[in-house]
Design a protein around this motif. Structure first.
Motif, mmCIF file in Angstrom:
data_model
loop_
_atom_site.group_PDB
_atom_site.id
_atom_site.type_symbol
_atom_site.label_atom_id
_atom_site.label_comp_id
_atom_site.label_asym_id
_atom_site.label_seq_id
_atom_site.Cartn_x
_atom_site.Cartn_y
_atom_site.Cartn_z
ATOM 1 N N LEU A 5 0.833 -1.207 0.000
ATOM 2 C CA LEU A 5 0.000 0.000 0.000
ATOM 3 C C LEU A 5 0.865 1.253 0.000
ATOM 4 C CD1 LEU A 5 -2.875 -0.966 2.426
ATOM 5 C CD2 LEU A 5 -3.122 -0.277 0.038
ATOM 6 N N LYS A 6 1.910 1.247 0.808
ATOM 7 C CA LYS A 6 2.792 2.414 0.876
ATOM 8 C C LYS A 6 3.415 2.706 -0.489
ATOM 9 C CE LYS A 6 6.538 4.334 3.568
ATOM 10 N NZ LYS A 6 7.441 4.165 4.692
ATOM 11 N N ARG A 7 3.824 1.646 -1.171
ATOM 12 C CA ARG A 7 4.443 1.797 -2.497
ATOM 13 C C ARG A 7 3.416 2.250 -3.540
ATOM 14 N NH1 ARG A 7 4.584 -2.242 -5.767
ATOM 15 N NH2 ARG A 7 4.608 -3.782 -4.119
ATOM 16 N N MET A 8 2.227 1.676 -3.518
ATOM 17 C CA MET A 8 1.207 2.006 -4.526
ATOM 18 C C MET A 8 0.615 3.398 -4.324
ATOM 19 S SD MET A 8 -0.882 -1.498 -5.239
ATOM 20 C CE MET A 8 -1.017 -2.100 -3.574
ATOM 21 N N LEU A 9 0.337 3.762 -3.066
ATOM 22 C CA LEU A 9 -0.309 5.044 -2.784
ATOM 23 C C LEU A 9 0.694 6.183 -2.636
ATOM 24 C CD1 LEU A 9 -2.991 3.821 -0.220
ATOM 25 C CD2 LEU A 9 -3.267 4.170 -2.686
ATOM 26 N N LYS A 10 1.959 5.843 -2.427
ATOM 27 C CA LYS A 10 3.043 6.828 -2.298
ATOM 28 C C LYS A 10 2.820 7.808 -1.153
ATOM 29 C CE LYS A 10 4.092 6.387 -7.126
ATOM 30 N NZ LYS A 10 3.793 6.853 -8.437
ATOM 31 N N VAL A 11 2.362 7.262 -0.007
ATOM 32 C CA VAL A 11 2.155 8.064 1.205
ATOM 33 C C VAL A 11 2.612 7.251 2.418
ATOM 34 C CG1 VAL A 11 0.186 9.366 0.295
ATOM 35 C CG2 VAL A 11 -0.211 7.243 1.528
ATOM 36 N N ASP A 12 2.727 7.936 3.563
ATOM 37 C CA ASP A 12 3.041 7.255 4.813
ATOM 38 C C ASP A 12 1.776 6.590 5.343
ATOM 39 O OD1 ASP A 12 5.704 8.168 4.848
ATOM 40 O OD2 ASP A 12 5.067 10.078 5.729
ATOM 41 N N ILE A 13 1.889 5.366 5.783
ATOM 42 C CA ILE A 13 0.758 4.631 6.343
ATOM 43 C C ILE A 13 0.890 4.671 7.861
ATOM 44 C CG2 ILE A 13 -0.446 2.423 6.461
ATOM 45 C CD1 ILE A 13 -0.390 3.414 3.606
ATOM 46 N N LEU A 14 -0.099 5.249 8.546
ATOM 47 C CA LEU A 14 -0.057 5.325 10.002
ATOM 48 C C LEU A 14 -0.618 4.058 10.640
ATOM 49 C CD1 LEU A 14 -1.271 8.999 10.471
ATOM 50 C CD2 LEU A 14 1.072 8.149 10.449
ATOM 51 N N GLU A 15 -1.704 3.557 10.079
ATOM 52 C CA GLU A 15 -2.368 2.388 10.657
ATOM 53 C C GLU A 15 -3.244 1.742 9.591
ATOM 54 O OE1 GLU A 15 -5.498 1.396 14.271
ATOM 55 O OE2 GLU A 15 -4.619 3.384 14.148
ATOM 56 N N ILE A 16 -3.455 0.443 9.725
ATOM 57 C CA ILE A 16 -4.351 -0.291 8.831
ATOM 58 C C ILE A 16 -5.318 -1.083 9.690
ATOM 59 C CG2 ILE A 16 -4.528 -2.093 7.083
ATOM 60 C CD1 ILE A 16 -1.728 -1.351 6.145
ATOM 61 N N VAL A 49 -5.397 -4.413 -7.448
ATOM 62 C CA VAL A 49 -4.223 -5.242 -7.172
ATOM 63 C C VAL A 49 -4.454 -6.127 -5.945
ATOM 64 C CG1 VAL A 49 -1.801 -5.185 -6.452
ATOM 65 C CG2 VAL A 49 -2.595 -3.678 -8.267
ATOM 66 N N LEU A 50 -5.009 -5.541 -4.880
ATOM 67 C CA LEU A 50 -5.187 -6.279 -3.627
ATOM 68 C C LEU A 50 -6.472 -7.097 -3.581
ATOM 69 C CD1 LEU A 50 -3.977 -3.557 -1.131
ATOM 70 C CD2 LEU A 50 -2.707 -5.513 -2.000
ATOM 71 N N GLY A 51 -7.443 -6.744 -4.421
ATOM 72 C CA GLY A 51 -8.703 -7.470 -4.435
ATOM 73 C C GLY A 51 -9.580 -7.156 -3.232
ATOM 74 N N LYS A 52 -9.392 -5.997 -2.625
ATOM 75 C CA LYS A 52 -10.186 -5.573 -1.469
ATOM 76 C C LYS A 52 -10.591 -4.109 -1.623
ATOM 77 C CE LYS A 52 -8.196 -8.642 1.945
ATOM 78 N NZ LYS A 52 -9.304 -9.364 2.476
ATOM 79 N N LYS A 53 -11.716 -3.753 -1.024
ATOM 80 C CA LYS A 53 -12.176 -2.361 -0.992
ATOM 81 C C LYS A 53 -11.291 -1.601 -0.025
ATOM 82 C CE LYS A 53 -15.331 0.858 -1.641
ATOM 83 N NZ LYS A 53 -14.880 1.830 -2.584
ATOM 84 N N ILE A 54 -10.808 -0.422 -0.423
ATOM 85 C CA ILE A 54 -9.921 0.378 0.420
ATOM 86 C C ILE A 54 -10.572 1.720 0.719
ATOM 87 C CG2 ILE A 54 -7.676 1.540 0.555
ATOM 88 C CD1 ILE A 54 -6.628 -0.593 -1.373
ATOM 89 N N GLU A 55 -10.534 2.098 1.982
ATOM 90 C CA GLU A 55 -11.037 3.408 2.415
ATOM 91 C C GLU A 55 -9.864 4.160 3.013
ATOM 92 O OE1 GLU A 55 -14.023 4.949 5.850
ATOM 93 O OE2 GLU A 55 -14.697 3.259 4.640
ATOM 94 N N ILE A 56 -9.675 5.401 2.599
ATOM 95 C CA ILE A 56 -8.588 6.240 3.091
ATOM 96 C C ILE A 56 -9.146 7.220 4.117
ATOM 97 C CG2 ILE A 56 -6.793 7.915 2.486
ATOM 98 C CD1 ILE A 56 -6.279 5.216 1.247
ATOM 99 N N ARG A 57 -8.497 7.312 5.268
ATOM 100 C CA ARG A 57 -8.900 8.272 6.293
ATOM 101 C C ARG A 57 -7.667 9.035 6.760
ATOM 102 N NH1 ARG A 57 -13.009 4.788 10.140
ATOM 103 N NH2 ARG A 57 -14.504 4.275 8.506
ATOM 104 N N GLY A 58 -7.851 10.317 7.035
ATOM 105 C CA GLY A 58 -6.752 11.148 7.515
ATOM 106 C C GLY A 58 -6.712 11.218 9.022
ATOM 107 N N ARG A 59 -5.515 11.333 9.525
ATOM 108 C CA ARG A 59 -5.325 11.445 10.971
ATOM 109 C C ARG A 59 -4.334 12.523 11.284
ATOM 110 N NH1 ARG A 59 -4.829 5.780 14.049
ATOM 111 N NH2 ARG A 59 -7.061 5.630 14.138
#
Length: 59
Positions: A5-16, A49-59
């Motif tokens: 996810l970090k590579r595909m979205l090109k952002v820092d991932i805080l939590e999943i 790519v992942l075969g799952k629904k993804i929701e992005i939330r800001g923190r």
């Protein structure tokens, strides 16, 4: 999955979080637009790519 996810979205991932077949990804508030992409293109590509629904939330 975190590194993919970090590579595909090109952002820092805080939590999943996993909620059924959906993945909730928390990113820094100032990077939400980049994670979603133009018209949601980045998230849709990652979903395919992942075969799952993804929701992005800001923190």
């Amino acid at each position: 999955m975190r590194e993919e996810l970090k590579r595909m979205l090109k952002v820092d991932i805080l939590e999943i979080e996993y909620e059924g077949d959906k993945v909730i990804v928390y990113v820094p508030k100032d990077q939400v637009k980049m994670a979603v992409g133009s018209g949601g293109s980045a998230v849709r590509a990652a979903e395919l790519v992942l075969g799952k629904k993804i929701e992005i939330r800001g923190r």
